[in-house]
Design a protein around this motif. Structure first.
Motif, PDB file in Angstrom:
ATOM      1  N   LYS A 103       0.879  -1.246  -0.079  1.00 56.32           N
ATOM      2  CA  LYS A 103      -0.047  -0.032   0.007  1.00 56.32           C
ATOM      3  C   LYS A 103       1.032   1.298  -0.124  1.00 56.32           C
ATOM      4  O   LYS A 103       1.754   1.303   0.785  1.00 56.32           O
ATOM      5  N   HIS A 104       0.595   2.103  -0.939  1.00 51.20           N
ATOM      6  CA  HIS A 104       1.615   3.265  -1.045  1.00 51.20           C
ATOM      7  C   HIS A 104       0.884   4.524  -0.321  1.00 51.20           C
ATOM      8  O   HIS A 104      -0.441   4.161   0.529  1.00 51.20           O
ATOM      9  N   HIS A 105       1.296   5.627  -0.338  1.00 53.57           N
ATOM     10  CA  HIS A 105       0.475   6.832   0.380  1.00 53.57           C
ATOM     11  C   HIS A 105      -0.939   7.070  -0.067  1.00 53.57           C
ATOM     12  O   HIS A 105      -1.528   7.814   0.635  1.00 53.57           O
ATOM     13  N   ASP A 106      -1.376   6.749  -1.183  1.00 52.00           N
ATOM     14  CA  ASP A 106      -2.641   6.625  -1.802  1.00 52.00           C
ATOM     15  C   ASP A 106      -3.590   5.933  -1.016  1.00 52.00           C
ATOM     16  O   ASP A 106      -4.777   6.114  -1.173  1.00 52.00           O
ATOM     17  N   GLY A 107      -3.182   4.893  -0.093  1.00 48.81           N
ATOM     18  CA  GLY A 107      -4.048   4.130   0.435  1.00 48.81           C
ATOM     19  C   GLY A 107      -4.627   2.753  -0.073  1.00 48.81           C
ATOM     20  O   GLY A 107      -5.444   2.270   0.409  1.00 48.81           O
ATOM     21  N   ILE A 108      -4.477   2.808  -1.543  1.00 49.93           N
ATOM     22  CA  ILE A 108      -5.003   1.514  -2.177  1.00 49.93           C
ATOM     23  C   ILE A 108      -4.208   0.125  -1.837  1.00 49.93           C
ATOM     24  O   ILE A 108      -2.793   0.278  -2.042  1.00 49.93           O
ATOM     25  N   ALA A 109      -4.858  -0.741  -0.979  1.00 48.45           N
ATOM     26  CA  ALA A 109      -4.237  -1.912  -0.715  1.00 48.45           C
ATOM     27  C   ALA A 109      -3.909  -3.081  -1.783  1.00 48.45           C
ATOM     28  O   ALA A 109      -5.237  -3.083  -2.405  1.00 48.45           O
ATOM     29  N   LEU A 110      -3.057  -3.796  -2.062  1.00 45.99           N
ATOM     30  CA  LEU A 110      -3.013  -4.867  -2.877  1.00 45.99           C
ATOM     31  C   LEU A 110      -3.338  -6.172  -2.593  1.00 45.99           C
ATOM     32  O   LEU A 110      -3.648  -7.278  -3.184  1.00 45.99           O
ATOM     33  N   TRP A 111      -3.799  -6.196  -1.123  1.00 47.06           N
ATOM     34  CA  TRP A 111      -4.210  -7.410  -0.439  1.00 47.06           C
ATOM     35  C   TRP A 111      -5.733  -7.163  -0.018  1.00 47.06           C
ATOM     36  O   TRP A 111      -6.285  -6.114  -0.166  1.00 47.06           O
ATOM     37  N   ASN A 112      -6.247  -8.356   0.225  1.00 50.12           N
ATOM     38  CA  ASN A 112      -7.683  -8.218   0.769  1.00 50.12           C
ATOM     39  C   ASN A 112      -7.838  -7.629   2.280  1.00 50.12           C
ATOM     40  O   ASN A 112      -8.077  -8.195   3.023  1.00 50.12           O
ATOM     41  N   THR A 113      -7.537  -6.351   2.480  1.00 51.11           N
ATOM     42  CA  THR A 113      -7.612  -5.799   3.759  1.00 51.11           C
ATOM     43  C   THR A 113      -9.141  -5.807   4.346  1.00 51.11           C
ATOM     44  O   THR A 113      -9.911  -5.554   3.431  1.00 51.11           O
ATOM     45  N   LYS A 114      -9.198  -6.100   5.678  1.00 53.15           N
ATOM     46  CA  LYS A 114     -10.517  -6.163   6.130  1.00 53.15           C
ATOM     47  C   LYS A 114     -10.935  -4.823   6.905  1.00 53.15           C
ATOM     48  O   LYS A 114     -11.962  -4.543   7.227  1.00 53.15           O
ATOM     49  N   GLN A 115      -9.900  -3.839   6.849  1.00 51.37           N
ATOM     50  CA  GLN A 115     -10.223  -2.517   7.352  1.00 51.37           C
ATOM     51  C   GLN A 115     -10.768  -1.526   6.560  1.00 51.37           C
ATOM     52  O   GLN A 115     -11.356  -0.627   7.373  1.00 51.37           O
ATOM     53  N   ASN A 116     -10.968  -1.664   5.135  1.00 49.23           N
ATOM     54  CA  ASN A 116     -11.761  -0.805   4.408  1.00 49.23           C
ATOM     55  C   ASN A 116     -11.879  -1.456   3.257  1.00 49.23           C
ATOM     56  O   ASN A 116     -11.465  -2.511   2.948  1.00 49.23           O
ATOM     57  N   LYS A 117     -12.501  -0.762   2.355  1.00 51.24           N
ATOM     58  CA  LYS A 117     -13.179  -1.301   0.862  1.00 51.24           C
ATOM     59  C   LYS A 117     -11.788  -0.787  -0.085  1.00 51.24           C
ATOM     60  O   LYS A 117     -11.950  -0.882  -1.363  1.00 51.24           O
ATOM     61  N   LEU A 118     -10.862   0.013   0.423  1.00 52.13           N
ATOM     62  CA  LEU A 118      -9.883   0.464  -0.528  1.00 52.13           C
ATOM     63  C   LEU A 118      -8.796  -0.339  -1.194  1.00 52.13           C
ATOM     64  O   LEU A 118      -7.531  -0.399  -0.347  1.00 52.13           O
ATOM     65  N   SER A 119      -9.023  -1.255  -1.888  1.00 45.52           N
ATOM     66  CA  SER A 119      -8.072  -2.139  -2.359  1.00 45.52           C
ATOM     67  C   SER A 119      -8.276  -2.689  -3.795  1.00 45.52           C
ATOM     68  O   SER A 119      -9.354  -1.929  -4.525  1.00 45.52           O
ATOM     69  N   THR A 120      -7.417  -3.434  -4.506  1.00 42.66           N
ATOM     70  CA  THR A 120      -7.538  -3.658  -5.786  1.00 42.66           C
ATOM     71  C   THR A 120      -8.619  -4.768  -6.174  1.00 42.66           C
ATOM     72  O   THR A 120      -9.209  -4.872  -6.959  1.00 42.66           O
ATOM     73  N   ILE A 121      -9.462  -5.344  -5.036  1.00 43.71           N
ATOM     74  CA  ILE A 121     -10.433  -6.085  -5.129  1.00 43.71           C
ATOM     75  C   ILE A 121     -11.691  -5.389  -5.405  1.00 43.71           C
ATOM     76  O   ILE A 121     -12.522  -5.554  -6.246  1.00 43.71           O
ATOM     77  N   HIS A 122     -11.853  -4.263  -4.483  1.00 47.10           N
ATOM     78  CA  HIS A 122     -13.185  -3.524  -4.591  1.00 47.10           C
ATOM     79  C   HIS A 122     -13.093  -2.505  -5.429  1.00 47.10           C
ATOM     80  O   HIS A 122     -14.133  -1.647  -5.743  1.00 47.10           O
ATOM     81  N   LYS A 123     -11.681  -1.671  -5.759  1.00 46.78           N
ATOM     82  CA  LYS A 123     -11.816  -0.682  -6.625  1.00 46.78           C
ATOM     83  C   LYS A 123     -11.261  -0.510  -7.876  1.00 46.78           C
ATOM     84  O   LYS A 123     -11.053   0.691  -8.526  1.00 46.78           O
ATOM     85  N   THR A 124     -10.620  -1.827  -8.131  1.00 43.54           N
ATOM     86  CA  THR A 124     -10.133  -1.809  -9.693  1.00 43.54           C
ATOM     87  C   THR A 124     -10.702  -2.998 -10.438  1.00 43.54           C
ATOM     88  O   THR A 124     -11.231  -3.935  -9.832  1.00 43.54           O
ATOM     89  N   PRO A 125     -10.616  -2.977 -11.671  1.00 45.14           N
ATOM     90  CA  PRO A 125     -11.033  -4.006 -12.667  1.00 45.14           C
ATOM     91  C   PRO A 125     -10.297  -5.308 -12.298  1.00 45.14           C
ATOM     92  O   PRO A 125     -10.786  -6.368 -12.588  1.00 45.14           O
ATOM     93  N   ALA A 126      -9.052  -5.274 -11.694  1.00 43.78           N
ATOM     94  CA  ALA A 126      -8.334  -6.473 -11.390  1.00 43.78           C
ATOM     95  C   ALA A 126      -9.188  -7.310 -10.320  1.00 43.78           C
ATOM     96  O   ALA A 126      -9.293  -8.742 -10.614  1.00 43.78           O
ATOM     97  N   LYS A 127      -9.894  -6.816  -9.474  1.00 46.45           N
ATOM     98  CA  LYS A 127     -10.985  -7.207  -8.639  1.00 46.45           C
ATOM     99  C   LYS A 127     -10.232  -8.766  -8.117  1.00 46.45           C
ATOM    100  O   LYS A 127     -11.044  -9.554  -7.711  1.00 46.45           O
ATOM    101  N   ARG A 128      -9.115  -8.551  -7.406  1.00 49.90           N
ATOM    102  CA  ARG A 128      -8.446  -9.784  -6.752  1.00 49.90           C
ATOM    103  C   ARG A 128      -7.172  -9.034  -5.970  1.00 49.90           C
ATOM    104  O   ARG A 128      -6.694  -8.100  -6.068  1.00 49.90           O
ATOM    105  N   ASP A 129      -6.848 -10.214  -4.781  1.00 47.20           N
ATOM    106  CA  ASP A 129      -5.985  -9.902  -4.137  1.00 47.20           C
ATOM    107  C   ASP A 129      -4.762 -10.152  -4.966  1.00 47.20           C
ATOM    108  O   ASP A 129      -4.507 -11.267  -5.553  1.00 47.20           O
ATOM    109  N   LEU A 130      -3.559  -9.069  -5.149  1.00 44.52           N
ATOM    110  CA  LEU A 130      -2.589  -9.298  -5.962  1.00 44.52           C
ATOM    111  C   LEU A 130      -1.284  -9.472  -5.242  1.00 44.52           C
ATOM    112  O   LEU A 130      -0.229  -9.957  -5.720  1.00 44.52           O
ATOM    113  N   LEU A 131      -1.344  -9.386  -3.783  1.00 42.07           N
ATOM    114  CA  LEU A 131      -0.153  -9.528  -3.063  1.00 42.07           C
ATOM    115  C   LEU A 131       0.128 -11.160  -2.569  1.00 42.07           C
ATOM    116  O   LEU A 131       1.123 -11.442  -2.690  1.00 42.07           O
ATOM    117  N   THR A 132      -1.033 -11.929  -2.215  1.00 37.73           N
ATOM    118  CA  THR A 132      -0.862 -13.164  -1.715  1.00 37.73           C
ATOM    119  C   THR A 132      -0.177 -14.150  -2.927  1.00 37.73           C
ATOM    120  O   THR A 132       0.952 -14.847  -2.406  1.00 37.73           O
TER     121      THR A 132
END
Length: 441
Positions: A103-132
């Motif tokens: 996660k960079h300073h912009d706040g978008i997580a590459l993994w399926n964080t449970k703390q908010n919806k700001l991740s590649t799963i919920h906010k991008t067409p990738a729609k998946r956990d990229l870190l695991t």
């Protein structure tokens, strides 16, 4: 066995007429792999990887609006992402560890964080956990796992902000908001610990608040509670294990047990379409040699684009670096920093038993290389990665003086590497250096 292990883990010190020894403290055991690794690969990957703007700082410095920056998430597809291929490319370079931006300073997580919806799963067409899958690929290739995490989050509504939004609160005036953010921050770090068990945490952004505000001691405590062997970089307000100078190479040897130079291949941390100002393989290899000569590591950045493709220029450079590191691995991995300045005009490293000295010589050298103040007998001299045996001459040694003579070594052109030639000296005993002023010493 314990005493033997401690003796082998000592820091180099330089005293008049003294031998090299290692003086690491008791805490050094978990740092062994890091000290031996020498080369790591950094990966900056996120919605900024469309290549039109820089990572996070673009909106922070008002080059683009925050809303326009965040809109890049709509085009971040990761369509060609192949974590197994990434890991193989990294391994081919000779790197022993890799650090990826979770996660960079912009706040978008590459993994399926449970703390908010700001991740590649919920906010991008990738729609998946990229870190695991990348972490799994690193582990399957025996590459140590490093996870970058930005403490600051310029998008989170409870973060006080820095220059981007002056209307946000001050921590002292709204401690309840800050505590809410700190819980979010700590919970994400704990997620990363639990899900990925990284060998190394690479924090960033600590400069905006104090160690007390970050509750840095608690962050470290929680990480070590989960994994006592986890290493933390120096960007946790004094609670890290090693320092990470960025881009700027030290001219003199840092007075540090452990350090790592993090550096881009071109001028950008994240992928940018117009940035073709690449360092050549020769330039990177010589910088790398200088870093390990001074007892440090090199963390070299690569920049996949939004669909997960690593630029060809970067792959080719990693291949060239890999060919060189593979040929010269005896002089690189698991060695100690070399001789202090003045003894040899170039980088050097020393084997852990201090009985082998490695000299790094730029390509296409003419004339002899010279070593000063080496108070050892030389059993043999050869070219690493080559069967060539070299001859040497000792010049200026006076029988009644304890000052060693100058050692001249000729390297035939046929033995020279296209980037850097490495010369190995087998010594009669642990290396001993004369550090005096000459004369009647």
């Amino acid at each position: 066995m314990v005493k033997s292990c401690i003796l082998k883990k000592l820091l180099l010190f330089f005293v008049l007429g003294s031998t090299f020894t290692n003086i690491y403290g008791q805490e050094a055991n978990k740092m062994d792999w890091f000290s031996d690794a020498k080369l790591g690969i950094f990966i900056h990957w996120g919605i900024y990887s469309l290549g039109n703007t820089s990572e996070s700082w673009a909106f922070h410095n008002k080059r683009i609006s925050h809303s326009d920056y965040m809109a890049q998430a709509d085009s971040f597809s990761a369509a060609n992402y192949n974590p197994g291929q990434w890991a193989k490319i990294i391994k081919s370079s000779g790197a022993r560890y890799s650090v990826i931006t979770s996660k960079h300073h912009d706040g978008i997580a590459l993994w399926n964080t449970k703390q908010n919806k700001l991740s590649t799963i919920h906010k991008t067409p990738a729609k998946r956990d990229l870190l695991t899958p990348f972490v799994e690929a690193l582990k399957s290739n025996n590459i140590k796992v490093g996870i970058y995490y930005s403490l600051i989050d310029w998008t989170h509504p409870d973060y006080p902000g820095f220059l981007r939004d002056s209307s946000r609160y001050k921590v002292q005036e709204h401690p309840e908001l800050w505590q809410r953010f700190i819980k979010f921050c700590h919970d994400q770090i704990n997620e990363l610990s639990a899900q990925f068990n990284p060998d190394l945490f690479w924090f960033d952004g600590d400069w905006e608040h104090s160690a007390e505000e970050w509750q840095a001691s608690t962050i470290k405590e929680n990480i070590l509670k989960h994994n006592p062997n986890a290493i933390i970089n120096g960007r946790l307000q004094g609670f890290g294990d090693y320092d990470t100078p960025e881009q700027n190479f030290p001219v003199t040897r840092p007075n540090l047990k452990y350090w790592e130079l993090c550096m881009t291949m071109n001028d950008s941390w994240g992928y940018q379409k117009k940035d073709n100002n690449y360092k050549s393989p020769y330039e990177i290899i010589t910088i790398f040699a200088d870093a390990i000569s001074m007892g440090g590591n090199l963390l070299l950045d690569i920049t996949p684009n939004q669909n997960g493709t690593i630029p060809d220029e970067q792959i080719k450079t990693l291949e060239e670096i890999g060919q060189w590191t593979n040929k010269h691995q005896e002089a690189i991995f698991g060695t100690l920093g070399g001789m202090p300045q003045g003894h040899f005009y170039g980088p050097s490293t020393i084997s852990k038993d201090s009985c082998k000295l490695f000299l790094f010589v730029p390509a296409k050298i003419s004339g002899d290389i010279v070593i000063k103040g080496l108070d050892n007998g030389i059993k043999s001299i050869g070219v690493v990665g080559n069967n060539a045996v070299l001859k040497h001459r000792v010049v200026g040694k006076i029988s009644w003086s304890q000052v060693p003579g100058l050692i001249y070594i000729s390297i035939p052109e046929s033995c020279q590497d296209k980037y850097m030639t490495v010369i190995k000296l087998e010594l009669d005993k642990p290396i001993k250096l004369y550090r005096g002023k000459g004369g009647f010493n």
